[in-house]
Design a protein around this motif. Sequence first.
Motif, short mmCIF file in Angstrom:
data_model
loop_
_atom_site.label_atom_id
_atom_site.label_comp_id
_atom_site.label_asym_id
_atom_site.label_seq_id
_atom_site.Cartn_x
_atom_site.Cartn_y
_atom_site.Cartn_z
N ALA A 1 11.53 -25.18 29.11
CA ALA A 1 12.77 -24.48 28.75
C ALA A 1 12.49 -23.33 27.78
O ALA A 1 13.05 -22.24 27.92
CB ALA A 1 13.76 -25.46 28.12
N VAL A 2 11.60 -23.56 26.83
CA VAL A 2 11.30 -22.53 25.82
C VAL A 2 10.60 -21.33 26.45
O VAL A 2 10.98 -20.18 26.19
CB VAL A 2 10.44 -23.12 24.67
CG1 VAL A 2 9.90 -22.04 23.76
CG2 VAL A 2 11.25 -24.14 23.87
N ASP A 3 9.59 -21.58 27.30
CA ASP A 3 8.90 -20.42 27.89
C ASP A 3 9.82 -19.63 28.80
O ASP A 3 9.78 -18.41 28.83
CB ASP A 3 7.58 -20.81 28.56
CG ASP A 3 7.70 -21.61 29.84
OD1 ASP A 3 8.74 -21.56 30.52
OD2 ASP A 3 6.73 -22.31 30.17
N GLY A 4 10.71 -20.32 29.52
CA GLY A 4 11.67 -19.62 30.36
C GLY A 4 12.65 -18.80 29.55
O GLY A 4 12.97 -17.65 29.90
N TYR A 5 13.13 -19.36 28.45
CA TYR A 5 14.07 -18.65 27.59
C TYR A 5 13.42 -17.39 27.01
O TYR A 5 14.00 -16.30 27.05
CB TYR A 5 14.55 -19.55 26.45
CG TYR A 5 15.44 -18.83 25.48
CD1 TYR A 5 16.79 -18.67 25.75
CD2 TYR A 5 14.92 -18.27 24.32
CE1 TYR A 5 17.61 -17.97 24.87
CE2 TYR A 5 15.73 -17.57 23.43
CZ TYR A 5 17.08 -17.43 23.71
OH TYR A 5 17.87 -16.74 22.84
N LEU A 6 12.20 -17.54 26.49
CA LEU A 6 11.49 -16.40 25.90
C LEU A 6 11.22 -15.31 26.95
O LEU A 6 11.39 -14.12 26.67
CB LEU A 6 10.18 -16.84 25.26
CG LEU A 6 10.30 -17.68 24.00
CD1 LEU A 6 8.92 -18.19 23.56
CD2 LEU A 6 10.96 -16.90 22.88
N ARG B 1 12.84 -14.68 29.76
CA ARG B 1 14.07 -14.02 30.23
C ARG B 1 14.76 -13.21 29.13
O ARG B 1 15.22 -12.11 29.37
CB ARG B 1 15.06 -15.05 30.76
CG ARG B 1 14.77 -15.55 32.14
CD ARG B 1 15.88 -16.46 32.66
NE ARG B 1 16.20 -17.56 31.76
CZ ARG B 1 15.55 -18.71 31.68
NH1 ARG B 1 14.52 -18.91 32.47
NH2 ARG B 1 15.91 -19.64 30.85
N ASN B 2 14.87 -13.78 27.95
CA ASN B 2 15.73 -13.20 26.92
C ASN B 2 15.02 -12.37 25.87
O ASN B 2 15.68 -11.71 25.07
CB ASN B 2 16.53 -14.32 26.23
CG ASN B 2 17.43 -15.05 27.20
OD1 ASN B 2 18.12 -14.41 28.00
ND2 ASN B 2 17.42 -16.36 27.16
N CYS B 3 13.71 -12.39 25.87
CA CYS B 3 12.97 -11.63 24.86
C CYS B 3 12.04 -10.60 25.49
O CYS B 3 11.11 -10.11 24.84
CB CYS B 3 12.18 -12.58 23.96
SG CYS B 3 13.22 -13.70 23.03
N LYS C 1 16.90 -25.66 40.62
CA LYS C 1 16.88 -25.80 39.15
C LYS C 1 17.53 -27.12 38.73
O LYS C 1 17.02 -27.82 37.84
CB LYS C 1 17.58 -24.61 38.49
CG LYS C 1 16.80 -23.32 38.63
CD LYS C 1 17.49 -22.18 37.92
CE LYS C 1 16.66 -20.92 38.07
NZ LYS C 1 17.04 -19.88 37.14
#
Length: 176
Positions: free
Chosen positions: A42-47, A49-51, A121
């Motif tokens: 979840a963290v790597d996907g968030y980073l 996509r959003n960063c 997903k």
Amino acid sequence: MTIPNLITVGRLFLVPLVIVMIVNERWDAAFIIFVAAGVSDAVDGYLARNCGMASELGAYLDPIADKALIVSIYITLALVGAVPVWLVILVVARDLMIVAAVLLSWLLARPVTIAPFLVSKLNTAAQIAFAALALGSRAFGVDPGLSLAVGEVVVALLTLASMTAYLAFWLRHMAG
């Protein structure tokens, strides 16, 4: 090498460790490592996509890490009798079908890019939650009762739905 890619590579290194913990019935350690691997996804996907840290390498590494974790955990849990073999066959068959479809389309000079569908997903989330339930119930000595049976059905239905969606997509692509 971006931060999300480093996290993904770290998740790959957790796979053999969690397998060893399961085989040695170190349920508490297996549960903690598995949850850490799930959170890292979840963290790597968030980073990514959003960063603004998405990369082509990450687009390949992340699904490989996901497949390695899910397939390895399910097979190992079946070997120790923690999940039913029929469910593992279904989970592994879906992933093998996707890989075979991509390879076949490439060999036939009709390469296809498989992007995750919403159902896939949801399927991945259900597979991770179910494996965590199987590990956690053993780690904490809790009888999961009916939730384990419900989890099996949810994972099976979502796996079949995801398999069907990918197969339909691939068939449309190959016919088009």
